[in-house]
Design a protein around this motif. Structure first.
Motif, mmCIF file in Angstrom:
data_model
loop_
_atom_site.group_PDB
_atom_site.id
_atom_site.type_symbol
_atom_site.label_atom_id
_atom_site.label_comp_id
_atom_site.label_asym_id
_atom_site.label_seq_id
_atom_site.Cartn_x
_atom_site.Cartn_y
_atom_site.Cartn_z
ATOM 1 N N ILE A 59 73.629 46.993 38.043
ATOM 2 C CA ILE A 59 73.907 46.664 36.649
ATOM 3 C C ILE A 59 73.595 47.889 35.811
ATOM 4 C CG2 ILE A 59 73.342 45.108 34.751
ATOM 5 C CD1 ILE A 59 72.389 43.106 36.890
ATOM 6 N N THR A 60 74.494 48.223 34.889
ATOM 7 C CA THR A 60 74.299 49.416 34.068
ATOM 8 C C THR A 60 74.214 49.066 32.591
ATOM 9 O OG1 THR A 60 76.664 49.843 33.838
ATOM 10 C CG2 THR A 60 75.553 50.876 35.705
ATOM 11 N N GLY A 61 73.566 49.957 31.842
ATOM 12 C CA GLY A 61 73.482 49.843 30.396
ATOM 13 C C GLY A 61 73.656 51.217 29.779
ATOM 14 N N THR A 62 74.305 51.268 28.641
ATOM 15 C CA THR A 62 74.541 52.528 27.936
ATOM 16 C C THR A 62 73.335 52.848 27.058
ATOM 17 O OG1 THR A 62 76.907 52.116 27.921
ATOM 18 C CG2 THR A 62 76.082 53.717 26.325
ATOM 19 N N ILE A 63 72.941 54.119 27.060
ATOM 20 C CA ILE A 63 71.846 54.567 26.212
ATOM 21 C C ILE A 63 72.428 54.949 24.855
ATOM 22 C CG2 ILE A 63 70.002 56.266 25.912
ATOM 23 C CD1 ILE A 63 70.020 56.584 28.998
ATOM 24 N N GLU A 70 70.113 48.253 27.064
ATOM 25 C CA GLU A 70 69.972 46.838 27.384
ATOM 26 C C GLU A 70 70.640 46.567 28.721
ATOM 27 O OE1 GLU A 70 71.098 44.038 24.384
ATOM 28 O OE2 GLU A 70 70.488 45.393 22.763
ATOM 29 N N ILE A 71 70.002 45.730 29.517
ATOM 30 C CA ILE A 71 70.562 45.259 30.781
ATOM 31 C C ILE A 71 70.670 43.736 30.663
ATOM 32 C CG2 ILE A 71 70.218 45.045 33.278
ATOM 33 C CD1 ILE A 71 70.759 47.914 32.486
ATOM 34 N N GLU A 72 71.887 43.218 30.747
ATOM 35 C CA GLU A 72 72.129 41.787 30.594
ATOM 36 C C GLU A 72 72.172 41.081 31.944
ATOM 37 O OE1 GLU A 72 72.283 40.191 27.747
ATOM 38 O OE2 GLU A 72 72.243 41.980 26.491
ATOM 39 N N ASN A 73 71.469 39.976 32.037
ATOM 40 C CA ASN A 73 71.504 39.052 33.168
ATOM 41 C C ASN A 73 71.187 39.656 34.537
ATOM 42 O OD1 ASN A 73 72.215 36.854 31.472
ATOM 43 N ND2 ASN A 73 74.299 37.645 31.435
ATOM 44 N N PRO A 74 70.162 40.497 34.651
ATOM 45 C CA PRO A 74 69.786 40.954 35.981
ATOM 46 C C PRO A 74 69.067 39.823 36.717
ATOM 47 C CG PRO A 74 68.163 41.710 34.418
ATOM 48 C CD PRO A 74 69.266 41.031 33.618
ATOM 49 N N PRO A 75 69.162 39.781 38.037
ATOM 50 C CA PRO A 75 68.421 38.752 38.768
ATOM 51 C C PRO A 75 66.925 39.064 38.761
ATOM 52 C CG PRO A 75 69.499 40.229 40.302
ATOM 53 C CD PRO A 75 69.960 40.623 38.919
ATOM 54 N N VAL A 76 66.131 38.016 38.875
ATOM 55 C CA VAL A 76 64.680 38.167 38.933
ATOM 56 C C VAL A 76 64.312 38.886 40.231
ATOM 57 C CG1 VAL A 76 62.522 36.872 39.150
ATOM 58 C CG2 VAL A 76 64.252 36.154 37.504
ATOM 59 N N GLY A 77 63.363 39.785 40.152
ATOM 60 C CA GLY A 77 62.884 40.502 41.331
ATOM 61 C C GLY A 77 62.817 42.000 41.078
ATOM 62 N N ARG A 78 62.531 42.737 42.128
ATOM 63 C CA ARG A 78 62.381 44.187 42.030
ATOM 64 C C ARG A 78 63.732 44.853 41.757
ATOM 65 N NH1 ARG A 78 62.527 47.712 46.768
ATOM 66 N NH2 ARG A 78 62.030 49.790 46.086
#
Length: 146
Positions: A59-63, A70-78
């Motif tokens: 998952i990517t987010g623009t700086i 912002e990173i939207e909807n990543p799964p829980v975990g490492r």
């Protein structure tokens, strides 16, 4: 009769708690933060999360100019993290593409100011950056150094 009523109340309470927990855990996860390089906000680039959960999505987010991402909807975990910056490409001269009939310069976007960062940050294998994503909203600030 009283025993059956207690069982029914217990069953309803258990089902209500399970529903409450399921709804609470299903809210979208959201990670945001600021990327800095040598203490200053990084004004452009991309943050990439390689997540260990749910099929190992990337998952990517623009700086943004202020260093925020912002990173939207990543799964829980490492999640292992990489940061990249890009040299801007010059805006193409106006002209019509003979195949499409569209002006070459349309759709061109400025990538923001270019700040070269050490190449070790470009890969999740060498960046040394990682976080554990928790359910809901969280902040993960990223501090890069020379």
């Amino acid at each position: 009769m009283f025993l059956n009523s207690c069982r029914a109340v217990g069953l309803i309470a258990s089902l209500s708690m399970a529903l409450f927990l399921a709804v609470g855990c299903s809210r979208p996860n959201h990670v945001s933060g600021t990327v800095t390089f040598d203490g200053e906000p990084l004004p452009a680039g991309r943050v990439t999360f390689l997540c260990d959960g749910e099929g190992r999505p990337v998952i990517t987010g623009t700086i943004a100019e202020n260093g925020r991402y912002e990173i939207e909807n990543p799964p829980v975990g490492r999640a292992r993290v990489a940061v990249e910056t890009f040299k801007p490409e010059p805006k193409p001269e106006p002209g019509i593409n003979p195949d499409t009939g569209i002006d070459y310069s349309l759709g061109w976007e400025d990538t923001g100011p270019y700040v070269p960062i050490p190449t070790r940050y470009h890969s999740v294998k060498t960046s040394g950056l990682e976080t554990t994503i928790e359910p809901g909203e969280q902040t993960f600030d990223i501090s890069l150094t020379r």
